[in-house]
Design a protein around this motif. Structure first.
Motif, PDB file in Angstrom:
ATOM      1  N   LEU A 170       0.829  -1.206   0.000  1.00  0.00           N
ATOM      2  CA  LEU A 170       0.000   0.000   0.000  1.00  0.00           C
ATOM      3  C   LEU A 170       0.865   1.258   0.000  1.00  0.00           C
ATOM      4  O   LEU A 170       0.578   2.222  -0.718  1.00  0.00           O
ATOM      5  N   GLN A 171       1.946   1.247   0.775  1.00  0.00           N
ATOM      6  CA  GLN A 171       2.819   2.410   0.838  1.00  0.00           C
ATOM      7  C   GLN A 171       3.568   2.603  -0.492  1.00  0.00           C
ATOM      8  O   GLN A 171       3.723   3.734  -0.976  1.00  0.00           O
ATOM      9  N   GLN A 178       1.217   3.978  -3.090  1.00  0.00           N
ATOM     10  CA  GLN A 178       0.996   5.417  -2.909  1.00  0.00           C
ATOM     11  C   GLN A 178       2.165   6.223  -3.460  1.00  0.00           C
ATOM     12  O   GLN A 178       1.969   7.263  -4.104  1.00  0.00           O
ATOM     13  N   HIS A 191       1.939   6.234  -7.268  1.00  0.00           N
ATOM     14  CA  HIS A 191       0.867   7.104  -7.763  1.00  0.00           C
ATOM     15  C   HIS A 191       1.251   8.582  -7.629  1.00  0.00           C
ATOM     16  O   HIS A 191       0.903   9.397  -8.488  1.00  0.00           O
ATOM     17  N   SER A 192       1.922   8.910  -6.536  1.00  0.00           N
ATOM     18  CA  SER A 192       2.228  10.321  -6.300  1.00  0.00           C
ATOM     19  C   SER A 192       3.425  10.814  -7.108  1.00  0.00           C
ATOM     20  O   SER A 192       3.449  11.961  -7.562  1.00  0.00           O
ATOM     21  N   TYR A 195       1.153   2.090  10.854  1.00  0.00           N
ATOM     22  CA  TYR A 195       0.174   2.014   9.777  1.00  0.00           C
ATOM     23  C   TYR A 195      -1.114   1.405  10.332  1.00  0.00           C
ATOM     24  O   TYR A 195      -1.080   0.599  11.270  1.00  0.00           O
ATOM     25  N   PRO A 249      -1.655   9.256   4.822  1.00  0.00           N
ATOM     26  CA  PRO A 249      -1.151   8.225   3.909  1.00  0.00           C
ATOM     27  C   PRO A 249      -0.853   6.886   4.579  1.00  0.00           C
ATOM     28  O   PRO A 249      -0.729   5.870   3.895  1.00  0.00           O
ATOM     29  N   ASN A 250      -0.761   6.867   5.900  1.00  0.00           N
ATOM     30  CA  ASN A 250      -0.493   5.613   6.605  1.00  0.00           C
ATOM     31  C   ASN A 250      -1.758   4.839   6.946  1.00  0.00           C
ATOM     32  O   ASN A 250      -1.684   3.810   7.621  1.00  0.00           O
ATOM     33  N   LEU A 258      -5.390   2.988   5.680  1.00  0.00           N
ATOM     34  CA  LEU A 258      -6.316   2.473   4.670  1.00  0.00           C
ATOM     35  C   LEU A 258      -7.659   2.245   5.354  1.00  0.00           C
ATOM     36  O   LEU A 258      -7.758   1.458   6.301  1.00  0.00           O
TER      37      LEU A 258
END
Length: 337
Positions: free
Chosen positions: A131-132, A135, A138-139, A267, A288-289, A291
């Motif tokens: 997940l990290q 991200q 994507h960024s 997280y 961002p940490n 979900l």
């Protein structure tokens, strides 16, 4: 009374019946028992509900079933069994049911399966830092130096801590058996011999949260478990660890969890919160940490058919004179959801 003459009725909102029971799911009942009506009882005190209730030996209940109390049981002189096509029965099984010896069954075991599957998927993704990394990709929209960012990424020999050897917790343990992970459990009702049989280590809650790479919560929501995961336990979680909650939001001190997440070294994967839908301004949404998923771990879509099938199979056992497979006892309610 012959078992093959048992009368069965549904008791739940019509919308629940349409959602949980596909068109052909009740066919086995009609072949082996007497289904009084395809239309569920929505109100036990309506003339239509009373007319069906007075003939029913078995009720198959679902989400939104009205409370079954003394007045309902007085109107149901033949009733001997209540089979719930969902998890907890606490919202509709009154004390009178236990006092009068009504046998109760639920599909909690069936509902545990998708929750455990969701949990295992999240454990694997969490340890892999998927997940990290996603991200970051994507960024930045450039190559991500994953191992530089997360040199300890991966599932090999990581420790996963399970809080609560519940139906769901035990199914998570079974599913994790195929991974090269160390699984430990904290549960005051689990003995050392039971932990050994499950193939897990037994730790105190303090030890578990302080030493696990992933901490996954599977305890029931009870007065005694409110804020079970308090500020002290949250602070003791390892830097870089992931906390997963598929249980209930009220078991966690959410403000303390948010504060720890905002430090940047913890997280959180949360399928449940308090309230169910967080306020729009909650910082859980934007960090961002974190979900967030909207309570999707439990049975949804095709998974609902598994719970329907579980209740139908219980009814078919009764038709054969076989004991219920998932019978609940009154004393179970003190330690289960």
């Amino acid at each position: 009374m012959s078992t093959n003459s048992l009368n069965v009725a549904l008791a739940m909102p019509a919308s629940t019946a349409r959602t949980v029971f596909p068109p052909t799911s009740l066919d086995p009942l009609e072949r082996s028992l007497n289904l009084l009506s395809h239309d569920p009882i929505e109100d036990f005190h309506s003339p239509e509900g009373r007319a069906v209730l007075v003939e029913a030996d078995v009720l198959i209940t679902g989400w939104g079933c009205p409370m079954i109390d003394d007045a309902v049981l007085d109107a149901a002189p033949r009733l001997r069994y209540v089979l719930h096509a969902a998890g907890t029965v606490k919202h509709h099984i009154g004390d009178a049911c236990w006092e009068r010896g009504i046998q109760i069954s639920s599909a909690a075991d069936a509902n545990a399966i998708p929750v455990a599957e969701y949990t295992v998927a999240m454990i694997v993704l969490a340890n892999k830092k998927v997940l990290q990394i996603a991200q970051a990709l994507h960024s930045t929209r450039t190559a991500v130096p994953a191992e530089q960012l997360f040199p300890d990424m991966g599932n090999y020999r990581k420790r996963v801590g399970i809080i609560g050897a519940s139906k769901i917790g035990r199914h998570v343990i079974r599913l994790l058996a195929g991974y090269e992970l160390e699984v430990v459990v904290a549960d005051p009702y689990l003995s050392a011999s039971e932990a050994s049989a499950l193939g897990v280590g037994l730790l105190s809650l303090d030890e578990l949260v302080a030493s696990s790479d992933v901490v996954s919560l599977h305890a029931p929501s009870l007065p005694s478990t409110k804020n079970l995961i308090d500020a002290g336990l949250i602070e003791r979680m390892r830097p870089g660890a992931t906390f997963i909650n598929t249980s209930r939001g009220e078991l966690v001190d959410q403000e303390a969890l948010l504060a720890r997440v905002e430090k940047g070294d913890l997280y959180a994967i949360l399928d449940v919160t308090t309230p169910w839908v967080l306020p729009a301004e909650s910082r859980f949404y934007s960090h961002p940490n974190v979900l967030l998923t909207p309570h999707v771990a439990g049975s949804l879509g095709t998974e609902l058919e598994r719970m329907a099938a579980s209740a139908v199979q219980e009814a078919l056992r009764l038709s054969r004179g076989v004991p219920l497979a998932y019978q609940l006892k009154a004393e179970d309610l003190a330690i289960t959801a």
